[in-house]
Every structure is written in C-alpha cells, then in structure tokens.
Design an enzyme around this catalytic site. Structure first.
Site, short mmCIF file in Angstrom:
data_model
loop_
_atom_site.label_atom_id
_atom_site.label_comp_id
_atom_site.label_asym_id
_atom_site.label_seq_id
_atom_site.Cartn_x
_atom_site.Cartn_y
_atom_site.Cartn_z
N GLU A 61 -7.09 -10.44 8.28
CA GLU A 61 -6.85 -11.06 6.87
C GLU A 61 -6.06 -12.23 6.84
O GLU A 61 -5.19 -12.44 7.51
CB GLU A 61 -6.42 -9.82 6.03
CG GLU A 61 -5.88 -10.07 4.61
CD GLU A 61 -5.06 -8.94 4.03
OE1 GLU A 61 -4.98 -9.13 2.66
OE2 GLU A 61 -4.42 -8.35 4.46
N CYS A 69 -5.11 -7.66 -2.76
CA CYS A 69 -5.41 -6.72 -1.75
C CYS A 69 -6.87 -6.66 -1.69
O CYS A 69 -7.36 -6.19 -0.66
CB CYS A 69 -4.62 -5.37 -1.84
SG CYS A 69 -4.60 -4.59 -3.37
N GLU A 128 -0.39 1.06 1.77
CA GLU A 128 -1.56 0.45 1.44
C GLU A 128 -1.53 -0.91 2.07
O GLU A 128 -0.42 -1.73 1.91
CB GLU A 128 -2.01 0.36 0.07
CG GLU A 128 -3.13 -0.19 -0.18
CD GLU A 128 -3.02 -1.74 -0.90
OE1 GLU A 128 -3.37 -2.77 0.02
OE2 GLU A 128 -2.54 -1.65 -2.14
#
Length: 527
Positions: free
Chosen positions: A392, A301, A264
C-alpha cells in the site's frame, strides 16, 4: 478553549513531563497549543477509574445508554465552529470535509442509540428445560452477549472525527456497555480534546459514572504500549498502518491475559476492469477513477491502489485516458509533513521497481505538504514476481496491472493479501463468464463492489468494513456500522438460573420485548 491536558475521567490532568504541538500542514507551521503527554500514573488512574465505572455502567439500562450516546452527539454539535476550525488547522483538510465528518460522527452515535432502544443486538437465545427427556433430562440454558470491560481506542490519522475520539470504535464500545480510554492521535490532539470534553459533558448530563471515558495525549508509542499492556484493559480498537496494528496485536498476545485487538490496517483495494466496461464506459471509468485515486489526497483506507485488466488496445486506451484525467486534477494537502514524506518515499520505491512505466503524474511545483499524484503500469508476470508492488502507498498513487489473460488475472488475485474492498467494472452478463474471477476476488475482500468506486464507506447495518489479514486482524467483524458493537461483547450462558435473577433479556416474560431465539424459533412472545 483548548487546555492541552489529558482527561482522566472527568478531571483535567497534566502530570507528564513531555509535551508536543500539532501541525497545520496548509500553513506549514506548528499550531499554538502545547499538549502534555500522559504519565504512567495518569494511564493507571484512567484504567482504574474505567474498571470501577464498568461495574456500574454494564448494568445501566439500554435506554439510558442510548440517551448518553444521543447527548454526546448533541454536545459535539454544540462545540460549534471551534471544532471545525481546529479540525481544519490540524489536518489540512477543507472545512466541507470537517462538517461532513462531524455529521457522520453524530450519525454513528445516533445509530447505536437506535440499536440500543430496539435491543435485539444481544442475541438472546433460550432453550427451555425438558426434565422428562429420555434418556437424560435437558437443562434450561439461556445465552446472550455481555460487555467485555474497559476498551482502549486509538484515534486514526485520516479521520480526526469519525474514526477517532468519538468515532465508530468509541461509539460501539460505549453502546456495548464498555468504558473507553482513547489514546488521542497526536496529529489532531486539539480536535480530540474538544470531542472528549463533549463526551464528558454528556456523561455528566446523563448521570454516567466517572471513568466511563478518558482521553490520553501522546506523541510517541509509549502511552499506547502501556495502555494495551495494562491488565485492566479488555480489548483494543485501532485504525492505522499494518506496522502499528501488528505491534499492538503482538503486545496484546504477550500479556498474561491476552486480549483481542480489532485493527483495521492496510489495503490496496483491487479493481478489475472487464472488457465490457472498456467498451461501454471506458472514458467514464477513467475519469471516475482518476477522481477516486486523488480524493482526499488519497488518504482513504479504501483508496483504489491496484487496477487490473486484460492487456489489449481497449485496456491500453483506458490506461492512457486514466493518466490524462489524473494530470488534470489539482493536488490536495496531506495530513502532516511526515505523511507527505512517507508518501513520496513509498511512491518512489514502487516507481523504481523493474518493469514499471509512468501512466500519469502531476509534476508541477506545489506548496509544502501537497501530494503529487501518480499512476504506474506493469505487466502481470512482473507484478506477481515482485511483492514490493503489492504494498500500500498511503496517498494518491495506483498501480495498473496489464494481465496476459484470465488465467494470469486469477493467479494474481489468488496471491493478493487480504483487502477491505474489491471492485469489478463490467456488465451483468459478463459476470457469469468471469465467475472464477469473481470468486477469487470475493475470497480476498470484506466488501465486493460492482460498477462503483471503493472510496466512501456507507454507515449502515449491512456495511462490512474489515477483511482478511492484513486488512484487519479479524475478518469476522466490521469497524463501520452497528454490527461493530459485537466486537466488544462475549456470549455468556446461564444454566438453570432463577428466572427473576436472569438478565431482563432472558427472562420468561420478555420485559424488553426483544426478538429472541426460543427453542429454535425467533419470536418476541413470552415464555
């Protein structure tokens, strides 16, 4: 009491030559305990023990595995205040967060125990023989999920408990019947050691084989690389950066026997603000999203790193309110000076891109390692043309995109990389007129949210925490919720096997009373 040693099975070991300390970002000083990095010999010993333990553990009954998981939860609770204090000193996160995450960790373990007690997760499927079928007879074929073998789990930086030593990857792998070797995260090695000791106490109390669990320390990448490349490891669980996840993925693919890596990784979690949301609750959503962006210093996240809307007075007003609300919030301490440094560099890089303008920024002087939150805005065409703006930023930072029209909004969504979550703010009636936008967003995410914030991941059977690449390496699976167990198993079919020698889940009399697919019908009846 912390030792700074590795757990190789149930034995403490410190044969490595390298050592390191964790860091207290609140006090801006190193913590006292010195941790020994695992040597190659210790890595090999841990994997050999796990391989041997697998031969026994895979045949341990589901009820005994459930007892093991419940006892781990009990032992984590029994560590008491020392665990909370260590967590806080290594992460800079507040005690309330530590207590909450401890509860989540224990809850995950108990949820998998309940899953094992019920038992149907093995997906037992039976097609009985038809010897008189014409033109060819049909064999008796029965299928179920069986565990893969020893699993390497990498602790994450931002969840020292719930995504680390006894977190979702470890809990689900143990539930599936797989021994686990954890590569402890160097930022919270002390927290990891305390949890590892709790797991091993639980293993001893419940009679689990030695090697069912090991915990390895490392401040660099060498231990993790060696672990993934070891022939005895059969799969990998990872939560972290795209760079780290892809490095492990490539290593695993290059092995003589390639293995799956369930990673992930990155996500900017796009949020679409429809006109009705601005008209009905614009001020409310501005405040909610200022809070969501800054929650936990933006180190989730599922932090909302991208907000999109249609350019106009209403959206401009929302953006202005968002900036004002953002500046009112007192910043938080980040996990480590290196993460704080990385945040500032990434924030500056995106802020320097052509066409960006500051929406809101906390510019007051702060103690070391505290994150100054920031939101910038850019036009839709500029966002589309600049891939850097799609990256990100791990911290309290977000990009607001002002789209010219619905067509440009849809185009942006279709060009985004895969994401963990996507959110739509609006009303029910408006969803129908934005059906193509909803479809475009759904195609890029693992979880789509209506009128909420993405931060916060409920641990429940229906949760999907994973999405199209690079949010995760395999969007078919989740790392949160009991469905995570499926990652550590594989289907095996038994053809014309003697009934009494079949796994109990596939035997005619259904001794486990499972719900099974028998000749195309779900039933728990005997055959």
């Amino acid at each position: 009491m912390l030792t700074g040693k590795n757990y190789i099975g149930n034995k403490l070991s410190a044969e490595g030559k390298q050592s390191f300390k964790t860091f207290n970002p609140q006090k801006n000083i190193a913590n006292n305990c010195e941790f020994k990095e695992a040597s190659n010999e210790e890595i090999d010993a841990a994997v050999r023990l796990a391989t041997h333990a697998f031969k026994e553990y895979k045949n341990v009954s589901a009820l005994k595995k459930a007892q093991f998981l419940n006892t781990i939860a009990d032992e984590i609770e029994a560590v008491g205040q020392l665990l909370i204090d260590t967590y806080v000193s290594e992460s800079g996160l507040p005690e309330g967060r530590a207590v909450g995450e401890q509860g989540r960790t224990m809850g995950q373990l108990r949820a998998f125990a309940i899953l094992l007690e019920e038992g149907s997760w093995v997906d037992a499927s039976i097609d009985t023989a038809q010897p008189d079928r014409s033109p060819l007879p049909k064999a008796d074929i029965r299928k179920m999920l069986l565990p893969l073998g020893p699993i390497a789990v990498f602790g994450s930086s931002n969840f020292p408990l719930a995504f680390s030593t006894a977190g979702g990857d470890t809990a689900s792998a143990l539930a599936a019947g797989c021994p686990v070797i954890v590569k402890s995260h160097p930022m919270h090695a002390g927290t990891g050691e305390l949890v590892a000791s709790a797991i091993l106490k639980a293993a001893e109390k419940t009679g689990m084989p030695n090697g069912i669990f090991s915990n390895l320390n490392s401040s660099g990448i060498e231990v993790g690389q060696a672990l993934v490349m070891h022939s005895g490891i059969k799969a990998v669980g990872f939560t972290g950066s795209i760079k780290g996840g892809m490095a492990l993925y490539k290593l695993a693919a290059e092995r003589k026997e390639p293995i799956p890596v369930f990673a992930e990784m990155g996500s900017i979690n796009p949020v679409i603000v429809l006109p009705s949301a601005l008209k009905e609750k614009g001020d409310y959503w501005a405040k909610q999203y200022a809070g969501s962006i800054t929650l936990g210093a933006g180190q989730f996240c599922t932090n909302p790193g991208l907000i999109l809307g249609l350019e106009g007075d209403a959206f401009n007003s929302f953006v202005g309110n968002l900036g004002q609300e953002l500046e009112k919030i007192e910043p938080s301490c980040m996990l480590h000076p290196n993460i704080h440094k990385g945040y500032n560099e990434s924030k500056q890089r995106l802020s320097d891109q052509e066409g960006t303008a500051v929406v809101g920024s906390y510019d007051n002087t702060l103690p070391p390692n505290y994150a100054q939150q920031k939101v910038v805005t850019v036009r839709g065409d500029q966002f589309l043309a600049n891939p850097t703006l799609h990256q990100e930023v791990f911290g309290p930072f977000s990009v607001v995109v002002k789209c010219r029209d619905k067509s440009e909004l849809k185009n942006i969504l279709e060009h985004l990389e895969g994401q963990l979550t996507g959110t739509i703010l609006g009303n029910k009636a408006e969803l129908e007129s934005y059906h193509d936008i909803v479809e475009a967003l759904t195609n890029r995410v693992g979880r789509i949210i209506f009128n909420g914030v993405p931060t916060g991941v409920e641990v429940c059977p229906s949760m999907q925490h994973g999405g199209p690449f690079p949010a995760s390496t395999d969007s078919r699976f989740t790392s949160v919720g009991v469905s995570a167990i499926k990652r550590w198993s594989r289907p095996v079919a038994f053809q014309d096997w003697p009934n009494e020698l079949l796994p109990k889940a596939l035997q005619n009399n259904n001794p486990l009373n499972l719900m099974r697919l028998v000749n195309g019908t779900y039933t728990n009846d005997k055959i």
